[in-house]
Design a protein around this motif. Structure first.
Motif, PDB file in Angstrom:
ATOM      1  N   ALA A  49       0.889  -1.164   0.042  1.00  0.00           N
ATOM      2  CA  ALA A  49      -0.070   0.255  -0.449  1.00  0.00           C
ATOM      3  C   ALA A  49       1.072   1.161  -0.223  1.00  0.00           C
ATOM      4  CB  ALA A  49      -0.647   0.062   0.802  1.00  0.00           C
TER       5      ALA A  49
ATOM      6  N   SER B 218       8.853   3.719   8.072  1.00  0.00           N
ATOM      7  CA  SER B 218       8.329   1.750   8.380  1.00  0.00           C
ATOM      8  C   SER B 218       9.199   1.620   9.681  1.00  0.00           C
ATOM      9  CB  SER B 218       8.687   1.048   7.365  1.00  0.00           C
ATOM     10  OG  SER B 218       8.914   0.102   6.993  1.00  0.00           O
ATOM     11  N   ALA B 219       8.285   0.049  10.407  1.00  0.00           N
ATOM     12  CA  ALA B 219       8.938  -0.467  11.366  1.00  0.00           C
ATOM     13  C   ALA B 219       9.363  -1.506  10.837  1.00  0.00           C
ATOM     14  CB  ALA B 219       7.481  -1.227  12.280  1.00  0.00           C
TER      15      ALA B 219
ATOM     16  N   LEU C 268       5.180 -14.613  -0.013  1.00  0.00           N
ATOM     17  CA  LEU C 268       4.970 -15.696   1.108  1.00  0.00           C
ATOM     18  C   LEU C 268       4.903 -17.127   1.349  1.00  0.00           C
ATOM     19  CD1 LEU C 268       4.168 -12.397   4.189  1.00  0.00           C
ATOM     20  CD2 LEU C 268       6.966 -13.173   2.671  1.00  0.00           C
ATOM     21  N   SER C 269       3.073 -16.954   0.221  1.00  0.00           N
ATOM     22  CA  SER C 269       2.787 -18.168   0.736  1.00  0.00           C
ATOM     23  C   SER C 269       3.320 -19.182  -0.643  1.00  0.00           C
ATOM     24  CB  SER C 269       0.914 -18.580   1.297  1.00  0.00           C
ATOM     25  OG  SER C 269       0.513 -17.055   0.179  1.00  0.00           O
TER      26      SER C 269
ATOM     27  N   TRP D 133      -0.565   1.245   7.355  1.00  0.00           N
ATOM     28  CA  TRP D 133       0.191   0.466   8.394  1.00  0.00           C
ATOM     29  C   TRP D 133      -0.154  -1.346   8.079  1.00  0.00           C
ATOM     30  CZ3 TRP D 133      -0.751   4.643  12.544  1.00  0.00           C
ATOM     31  CH2 TRP D 133      -1.632   4.861  12.874  1.00  0.00           C
TER      32      TRP D 133
ATOM     33  N   ALA E 291      -1.877  -4.882   8.908  1.00  0.00           N
ATOM     34  CA  ALA E 291      -2.920  -6.099   9.710  1.00  0.00           C
ATOM     35  C   ALA E 291      -2.271  -6.499  10.627  1.00  0.00           C
ATOM     36  CB  ALA E 291      -4.096  -6.191   8.634  1.00  0.00           C
TER      37      ALA E 291
ATOM     38  N   ASN F 180       3.326 -12.811   7.996  1.00  0.00           N
ATOM     39  CA  ASN F 180       2.700 -11.572   7.706  1.00  0.00           C
ATOM     40  C   ASN F 180       3.838 -10.910   7.089  1.00  0.00           C
ATOM     41  OD1 ASN F 180       0.344  -9.918   7.338  1.00  0.00           O
ATOM     42  ND2 ASN F 180       0.886  -9.448   8.387  1.00  0.00           N
TER      43      ASN F 180
ATOM     44  N   ARG G 100      -5.095  -2.560  12.220  1.00  0.00           N
ATOM     45  CA  ARG G 100      -4.025  -1.805  13.182  1.00  0.00           C
ATOM     46  C   ARG G 100      -4.817  -0.235  13.337  1.00  0.00           C
ATOM     47  NH1 ARG G 100       0.751  -4.223  10.826  1.00  0.00           N
ATOM     48  NH2 ARG G 100       1.702  -5.730  12.072  1.00  0.00           N
TER      49      ARG G 100
ATOM     50  N   LEU H 139      -3.131   3.233  16.899  1.00  0.00           N
ATOM     51  CA  LEU H 139      -2.243   4.766  17.398  1.00  0.00           C
ATOM     52  C   LEU H 139      -3.840   5.564  16.964  1.00  0.00           C
ATOM     53  CD1 LEU H 139       1.206   3.990  15.901  1.00  0.00           C
ATOM     54  CD2 LEU H 139      -0.192   4.726  18.011  1.00  0.00           C
TER      55      LEU H 139
ATOM     56  N   GLY I 138      -5.084  -0.202   2.404  1.00  0.00           N
ATOM     57  CA  GLY I 138      -4.269  -0.853   2.542  1.00  0.00           C
ATOM     58  C   GLY I 138      -5.429  -1.729   3.837  1.00  0.00           C
TER      59      GLY I 138
ATOM     60  N   LEU J 267      -8.886  -7.089   2.428  1.00  0.00           N
ATOM     61  CA  LEU J 267      -7.055  -7.619   2.747  1.00  0.00           C
ATOM     62  C   LEU J 267      -6.084  -8.818   1.435  1.00  0.00           C
ATOM     63  CD1 LEU J 267      -8.574  -6.839   5.577  1.00  0.00           C
ATOM     64  CD2 LEU J 267      -6.787  -7.965   6.594  1.00  0.00           C
TER      65      LEU J 267
HETATM   66  P1  FAD Z   1       1.908  -4.578   5.108  1.00  0.00           P
HETATM   67  O1  FAD Z   1       2.293  -5.174   4.247  1.00  0.00           O
HETATM   68  O2  FAD Z   1       1.331  -4.696   6.159  1.00  0.00           O
HETATM   69  O3  FAD Z   1       2.315  -2.762   5.673  1.00  0.00           O
HETATM   70  C1  FAD Z   1       2.338  -2.553   6.663  1.00  0.00           C
HETATM   71  C2  FAD Z   1       3.628  -1.768   7.129  1.00  0.00           C
HETATM   72  O4  FAD Z   1       3.765  -0.648   7.688  1.00  0.00           O
HETATM   73  C3  FAD Z   1       4.804  -2.282   7.384  1.00  0.00           C
HETATM   74  O5  FAD Z   1       6.047  -1.476   6.560  1.00  0.00           O
HETATM   75  C4  FAD Z   1       5.240  -1.979   8.523  1.00  0.00           C
HETATM   76  O6  FAD Z   1       6.346  -2.503   9.228  1.00  0.00           O
HETATM   77  C5  FAD Z   1       4.629  -0.747   8.512  1.00  0.00           C
HETATM   78  N1  FAD Z   1       4.121  -0.776   9.946  1.00  0.00           N
HETATM   79  C6  FAD Z   1       3.200  -0.579  10.987  1.00  0.00           C
HETATM   80  N2  FAD Z   1       2.917  -0.195  12.274  1.00  0.00           N
HETATM   81  C7  FAD Z   1       3.652   0.387  11.385  1.00  0.00           C
HETATM   82  C8  FAD Z   1       4.464   1.881  13.155  1.00  0.00           C
HETATM   83  N3  FAD Z   1       4.240   2.414  13.489  1.00  0.00           N
HETATM   84  N4  FAD Z   1       5.180   2.854  11.759  1.00  0.00           N
HETATM   85  C9  FAD Z   1       6.140   2.479  11.185  1.00  0.00           C
HETATM   86  N5  FAD Z   1       5.844   1.814  10.087  1.00  0.00           N
HETATM   87  C10 FAD Z   1       4.434   0.621  10.646  1.00  0.00           C
HETATM   88  N6  FAD Z   1      -3.956 -10.519  -1.767  1.00  0.00           N
HETATM   89  C11 FAD Z   1      -4.170 -11.162  -2.577  1.00  0.00           C
HETATM   90  O7  FAD Z   1      -4.332 -10.278  -3.449  1.00  0.00           O
HETATM   91  N7  FAD Z   1      -3.518 -12.109  -3.301  1.00  0.00           N
HETATM   92  C12 FAD Z   1      -3.223 -12.815  -2.631  1.00  0.00           C
HETATM   93  O8  FAD Z   1      -3.295 -14.503  -3.452  1.00  0.00           O
HETATM   94  C13 FAD Z   1      -2.271 -12.584  -1.439  1.00  0.00           C
HETATM   95  N8  FAD Z   1      -1.868 -12.909  -0.380  1.00  0.00           N
HETATM   96  C14 FAD Z   1      -1.177 -13.392   0.178  1.00  0.00           C
HETATM   97  C15 FAD Z   1      -0.513 -14.207   1.431  1.00  0.00           C
HETATM   98  C16 FAD Z   1       0.309 -14.387   2.348  1.00  0.00           C
HETATM   99  C17 FAD Z   1       0.489 -15.407   3.327  1.00  0.00           C
HETATM  100  C18 FAD Z   1      -0.221 -12.834   3.660  1.00  0.00           C
HETATM  101  C19 FAD Z   1       0.005 -12.735   4.507  1.00  0.00           C
HETATM  102  C20 FAD Z   1      -1.718 -11.801   2.781  1.00  0.00           C
HETATM  103  C21 FAD Z   1      -1.694 -12.468   1.128  1.00  0.00           C
HETATM  104  N9  FAD Z   1      -2.513 -11.546   0.515  1.00  0.00           N
HETATM  105  C22 FAD Z   1      -3.049 -11.545  -0.923  1.00  0.00           C
HETATM  106  C23 FAD Z   1      -2.657 -10.074   0.965  1.00  0.00           C
HETATM  107  C24 FAD Z   1      -1.763  -8.911   0.863  1.00  0.00           C
HETATM  108  O9  FAD Z   1      -0.508  -9.215   1.052  1.00  0.00           O
HETATM  109  C25 FAD Z   1      -2.370  -7.299   1.688  1.00  0.00           C
HETATM  110  O10 FAD Z   1      -3.093  -7.345   1.594  1.00  0.00           O
HETATM  111  C26 FAD Z   1      -0.692  -6.213   1.245  1.00  0.00           C
HETATM  112  O11 FAD Z   1       0.090  -7.053   1.045  1.00  0.00           O
HETATM  113  C27 FAD Z   1      -1.400  -5.622   1.893  1.00  0.00           C
HETATM  114  O12 FAD Z   1      -0.429  -4.742   1.854  1.00  0.00           O
HETATM  115  P2  FAD Z   1       0.081  -3.421   3.207  1.00  0.00           P
HETATM  116  O13 FAD Z   1       0.916  -2.193   2.813  1.00  0.00           O
HETATM  117  O14 FAD Z   1      -1.367  -2.640   4.157  1.00  0.00           O
HETATM  118  O15 FAD Z   1       0.022  -3.634   4.646  1.00  0.00           O
END
Ligand code: FAD
Length: 382
Positions: free
Chosen positions: A13, A34-35, A46-47, A107, A109, A128, A242, A245, A274, A285
């Motif tokens: 995201a 980023s954390a 990852l899977s 940030w 889930a 995750n 999440r 905060l 995201g 998600l």
């Molecule tokens: P994240 O990738 O979790 O990123 C969150 C970011 O926030 C990280 O950089 C973290 O370090 C940071 N952060 C958190 N808290 C803080 C804080 N307090 N301060 C600073 N930084 C912080 N979706 C599909 O559509 N197709 C698939 O095939 C698929 N396969 C998946 C397989 C697995 C194993 C998993 C777990 C998920 C899968 N998904 C899939 C879901 C998809 O990957 C997620 O919806 C997407 O990657 C989420 O991205 P995001 O950036 O919102 O969150």
């Protein structure tokens, strides 16, 4: 210097928003926080990593320095934000105040943890993010038997992948079928049978009552009395957006951080997208929705307020032992399921009272029909 746009999170995201926005605005200062270590990777990999014999480094698409250069951004890694002060347009990293022009929460889930009795909680691994994956791979080196908690989409994907990677797999979940709530029973049975054909063992119904170290190995006691010897445990029982905060800063939250169709929270200069975001009531998600959000929010941040629209969002589940594509009915729409086919090849369609297609689950050879059916599916956010 003017205050930067700040994006919290460098997952799909955060990085996709930054890329889309930089196409429209290459000058305004951008800070990503980023954390984690800020390396760019695709979380869905990852899977599928075990089957492809890829370690965490092998899944990295770009190092953080390359991302900073590409995005003309400062990226602060291993840095956790600890608070938001919307009134003064600043956030907190411990004692340090960081001003922002606009703040974007990306940030994610966090894995739900279920408390387990016994002395072996340290052997339970959620997967995750890339760092979780690296930890799990290190722990799995030289090990043979994995117990997976949860038979949802992610649990089933790991069951398939870890089998392909040569590990023995038991799956435990307190439900009657795999992917409950997502799949009708016939499609769930097809997926389970496909994974069993690959050698995975399912224990559906009981919970994990306790987990004990036993010498080098582990012993899992299920609530129905079954004992399973294993070497480590993957927890895939679900994710929780999440929100803490955001709630502490007075933003409206529900399941996720609540945002309108412009991805704006209840505070004018704070946005979210995201896994952490609940967009007009939808907390999806998956990757496709966050990509739509990234494109719309990039325009809004560049001065052209834009609402996000979601078309149909079918999900291809990575269980090659039984190919599966699923598009659940939109929230609040109800219909009747009809099922055609037998065994591995199931075509389950959900239609409303007028016969309009609301959703589907296709397994095996029926997956080939997805493109034709996608044309009939309703948009999730028109
Ligand atoms: P994240 O990738 O979790 O990123 C969150 C970011 O926030 C990280 O950089 C973290 O370090 C940071 N952060 C958190 N808290 C803080 C804080 N307090 N301060 C600073 N930084 C912080 N979706 C599909 O559509 N197709 C698939 O095939 C698929 N396969 C998946 C397989 C697995 C194993 C998993 C777990 C998920 C899968 N998904 C899939 C879901 C998809 O990957 C997620 O919806 C997407 O990657 C989420 O991205 P995001 O950036 O919102 O969150």
């Amino acid at each position: 210097m003017s205050a930067p746009v700040v994006i919290v999170g460098t997952g799909l995201a955060g990085y996709n928003l930054a890329k889309e926005w930089r196409k429209l605005d290459s000058e305004t200062p951008l800070l990503l926080i980023s954390a984690d270590d800020g390396r760019s990777y695709s979380k869905p990999m990852l899977s599928t990593g075990f089957g492809k014999n890829k370690d965490a480094d092998g899944l990295v698409m770009a190092e953080v320095g390359a991302m900073a250069e590409q995005l003309k951004a400062e990226i602060r890694t291993h840095t956790r934000i600890t608070g938001i002060d919307p009134g003064h347009k600043r956030l907190w990293i411990g004692e340090e105040a960081v001003p922002y022009r606009d703040l974007v929460l990306a940030w994610g889930a966090e894995p739900i943890r279920v408390p387990v009795a016994g002395d072996a909680e340290d052997a339970i691994f959620p997967i995750n993010d890339l760092e979780d994956y690296a930890r799990f791979r290190a722990a799995a080196a030289g090990k043979r038997r994995v117990l997976i908690l949860g038979a949802g989409l992610i649990g089933c994907e790991f069951a398939n992948d870890l089998r392909l990677g040569g590990l023995e797999v038991d799956v435990v979940a307190p439900c009657e079928q795999v992917m409950p709530g997502l799949l009708p029973a016939a499609a769930a049975a097809a997926v389970q049978a496909g994974l069993e054909g690959l050698g995975a063992r399912f224990h559906l119904g009981p919970t994990l009552a306790s987990l004990q170290h036993q010498g080098e190995a582990l012993q899992a006691h299920l609530s129905d009395g079954t004992l399973i010897d294993c070497d480590l445990v993957v927890s895939a029982v679900g994710l929780r957006p999440r929100t803490a905060l955001a709630a502490a800063a007075g933003l409206d939250i529900n399941r996720g951080v609540m945002v309108d169709r412009q991805l704006r929270t209840s505070h004018a200069n704070i946005f979210a997208l995201g896994d952490c975001a609940e967009v007009d009531g939808l907390n999806l998600l998956y990757v496709m929705p966050l990509m739509s959000c990234a494109r719309a929010l990039a325009k809004t941040l560049a001065g052209e307020p834009t609402k996000v629209a979601y078309g149909p969002m079918p999900v291809t589940v990575k269980t090659p032992a039984c190919p599966l594509v699923v598009s659940p009915p939109p929230l609040g729409r109800h219909g009747e399921w009809t099922v055609e086919g037998t065994g591995a090849d199931i075509k389950a369609l959900c239609r409303d009272a007028d016969g309009a297609l609301l959703g589907y689950a296709l397994t095996g050879t029926a997956v080939q029909e997805k493109l034709a059916l996608n044309k009939e599916l309703p948009a999730l956010l028109a």
